[in-house]
Design a protein around this motif. Structure first.
Motif, mmCIF file in Angstrom:
data_model
loop_
_atom_site.group_PDB
_atom_site.id
_atom_site.type_symbol
_atom_site.label_atom_id
_atom_site.label_comp_id
_atom_site.label_asym_id
_atom_site.label_seq_id
_atom_site.Cartn_x
_atom_site.Cartn_y
_atom_site.Cartn_z
ATOM 1 N N GLU A 78 0.804 -1.220 0.000
ATOM 2 C CA GLU A 78 0.000 0.000 0.000
ATOM 3 C C GLU A 78 0.840 1.275 0.000
ATOM 4 N N MET A 79 2.134 1.159 -0.181
ATOM 5 C CA MET A 79 3.004 2.340 -0.168
ATOM 6 C C MET A 79 2.641 3.345 -1.257
ATOM 7 N N LEU A 80 2.037 2.871 -2.332
ATOM 8 C CA LEU A 80 1.645 3.778 -3.405
ATOM 9 C C LEU A 80 0.717 4.880 -2.890
ATOM 10 N N LEU A 81 -0.113 4.567 -1.907
ATOM 11 C CA LEU A 81 -1.027 5.571 -1.353
ATOM 12 C C LEU A 81 -0.285 6.750 -0.743
ATOM 13 N N PHE A 82 0.953 6.526 -0.288
ATOM 14 C CA PHE A 82 1.719 7.613 0.312
ATOM 15 C C PHE A 82 2.300 8.550 -0.744
ATOM 16 N N PHE A 83 2.307 8.136 -2.008
ATOM 17 C CA PHE A 83 2.895 8.948 -3.058
ATOM 18 C C PHE A 83 1.858 9.654 -3.922
ATOM 19 N N ILE A 84 0.587 9.333 -3.785
ATOM 20 C CA ILE A 84 -0.452 9.976 -4.586
ATOM 21 C C ILE A 84 -0.676 11.435 -4.181
ATOM 22 N N PRO A 85 -0.760 11.793 -2.888
ATOM 23 C CA PRO A 85 -0.996 13.211 -2.532
ATOM 24 C C PRO A 85 0.026 14.185 -3.109
ATOM 25 N N PRO A 86 1.336 13.871 -3.147
ATOM 26 C CA PRO A 86 2.257 14.814 -3.783
ATOM 27 C C PRO A 86 1.954 15.031 -5.260
ATOM 28 N N MET A 87 1.487 14.005 -5.958
ATOM 29 C CA MET A 87 1.170 14.166 -7.376
ATOM 30 C C MET A 87 -0.049 15.066 -7.559
ATOM 31 N N VAL A 88 -1.015 14.968 -6.661
ATOM 32 C CA VAL A 88 -2.198 15.824 -6.743
ATOM 33 C C VAL A 88 -1.807 17.276 -6.473
ATOM 34 N N SER A 89 -0.914 17.484 -5.510
ATOM 35 C CA SER A 89 -0.503 18.859 -5.211
ATOM 36 C C SER A 89 0.302 19.468 -6.356
ATOM 37 N N LEU A 90 0.931 18.642 -7.165
ATOM 38 C CA LEU A 90 1.658 19.144 -8.331
ATOM 39 C C LEU A 90 0.717 19.868 -9.287
ATOM 40 N N LEU A 91 -0.514 19.384 -9.375
ATOM 41 C CA LEU A 91 -1.493 20.032 -10.240
ATOM 42 C C LEU A 91 -1.900 21.401 -9.704
ATOM 43 N N ASP A 92 -1.813 21.586 -8.380
ATOM 44 C CA ASP A 92 -2.176 22.875 -7.776
ATOM 45 C C ASP A 92 -1.060 23.912 -7.894
ATOM 46 N N TYR A 93 0.181 23.481 -8.073
ATOM 47 C CA TYR A 93 1.321 24.387 -8.132
ATOM 48 C C TYR A 93 2.104 24.140 -9.421
ATOM 49 N N PRO A 94 1.684 24.741 -10.525
ATOM 50 C CA PRO A 94 2.337 24.479 -11.812
ATOM 51 C C PRO A 94 3.777 24.987 -11.887
ATOM 52 N N GLN A 95 4.206 25.870 -10.976
ATOM 53 C CA GLN A 95 5.584 26.359 -11.016
ATOM 54 C C GLN A 95 6.589 25.233 -10.754
ATOM 55 N N PHE A 96 6.116 24.134 -10.178
ATOM 56 C CA PHE A 96 7.001 22.994 -9.963
ATOM 57 C C PHE A 96 7.368 22.304 -11.269
ATOM 58 N N LEU A 97 6.679 22.635 -12.351
ATOM 59 C CA LEU A 97 6.990 22.048 -13.642
ATOM 60 C C LEU A 97 8.104 22.806 -14.360
ATOM 61 N N GLY A 98 8.606 23.902 -13.760
ATOM 62 C CA GLY A 98 9.702 24.679 -14.344
ATOM 63 C C GLY A 98 11.034 24.340 -13.681
ATOM 64 N N TRP A 99 11.921 25.370 -13.584
ATOM 65 C CA TRP A 99 13.244 25.167 -13.000
ATOM 66 C C TRP A 99 13.179 24.789 -11.534
ATOM 67 N N LEU A 100 12.200 25.300 -10.836
ATOM 68 C CA LEU A 100 12.041 24.937 -9.428
ATOM 69 C C LEU A 100 11.814 23.424 -9.306
ATOM 70 N N GLY A 101 11.016 22.888 -10.197
ATOM 71 C CA GLY A 101 10.763 21.447 -10.193
ATOM 72 C C GLY A 101 12.010 20.648 -10.504
ATOM 73 N N VAL A 102 12.816 21.150 -11.448
ATOM 74 C CA VAL A 102 14.061 20.463 -11.795
ATOM 75 C C VAL A 102 14.995 20.440 -10.578
ATOM 76 N N LYS A 103 15.110 21.574 -9.891
ATOM 77 C CA LYS A 103 15.960 21.639 -8.704
ATOM 78 C C LYS A 103 15.462 20.680 -7.622
ATOM 79 N N LEU A 104 14.152 20.629 -7.436
ATOM 80 C CA LEU A 104 13.587 19.713 -6.444
ATOM 81 C C LEU A 104 13.846 18.249 -6.808
ATOM 82 N N ILE A 105 13.688 17.925 -8.077
ATOM 83 C CA ILE A 105 13.914 16.544 -8.512
ATOM 84 C C ILE A 105 15.375 16.157 -8.303
ATOM 85 N N VAL A 106 16.297 17.065 -8.611
ATOM 86 C CA VAL A 106 17.721 16.776 -8.395
ATOM 87 C C VAL A 106 17.994 16.585 -6.905
#
Length: 131
Positions: free
Chosen positions: A75-103
């Motif tokens: 059931e660990m997948l359930l712990f990773f779904i909320p961050p994906m939903v919040s990504l839709l609320d904050y589109p700035q994470f899809l830019g350079w900020l998101g790249v820095k976070l992923i790194v």
């Protein structure tokens, strides 16, 4: 190899709910103890240490937690779904900020994996019989 039945004293522990309750109980007791003793280590870490000690000494057989741990990992997948939903609320994470976070996340994950592998290797070498 056929699986041996658990000893009679651990028959109740075959239920996933009881096993999960046992894990939560150990965490809760160790968290309370850490707070009461003002320990520099979080209760969850103390609980993991206690479980490791109990499993390592054979006081708690692995079968006593087997169903619960398999279910929790499944059931660990359930712990990773909320961050994906919040990504839709904050589109700035899809830019350079998101790249820095992923790194940063990838570097942190890699560091944890390397430290865990090194710890397991050191422990394995320490427990290996000498020739």
């Amino acid at each position: 190899m056929p699986q041996l039945p658990p000893p009679r004293r651990f028959r109740l522990l075959r239920a996933r709910g009881v096993q999960t309750g046992l894990l939560i109980g150990v965490w809760w007791a160790c968290d309370r103890a850490a707070r009461a003793l003002h320990a520099p280590v979080p209760g969850a870490v103390l609980g993991l240490g206690l479980l490791l000690l109990l499993l390592g000494t054979g006081r708690l057989p692995i079968r006593a937690l087997q169903h619960s741990t398999r279910w929790l990992i499944g059931e660990m997948l359930l712990f990773f779904i909320p961050p994906m939903v919040s990504l839709l609320d904050y589109p700035q994470f899809l830019g350079w900020l998101g790249v820095k976070l992923i790194v940063a996340i990838a570097a942190g994950t890699l560091a944890v994996m390397v430290a865990t592998a090194a710890t397991i290797e050191i422990g394995h070498r320490a427990l290996r019989p000498r020739r």
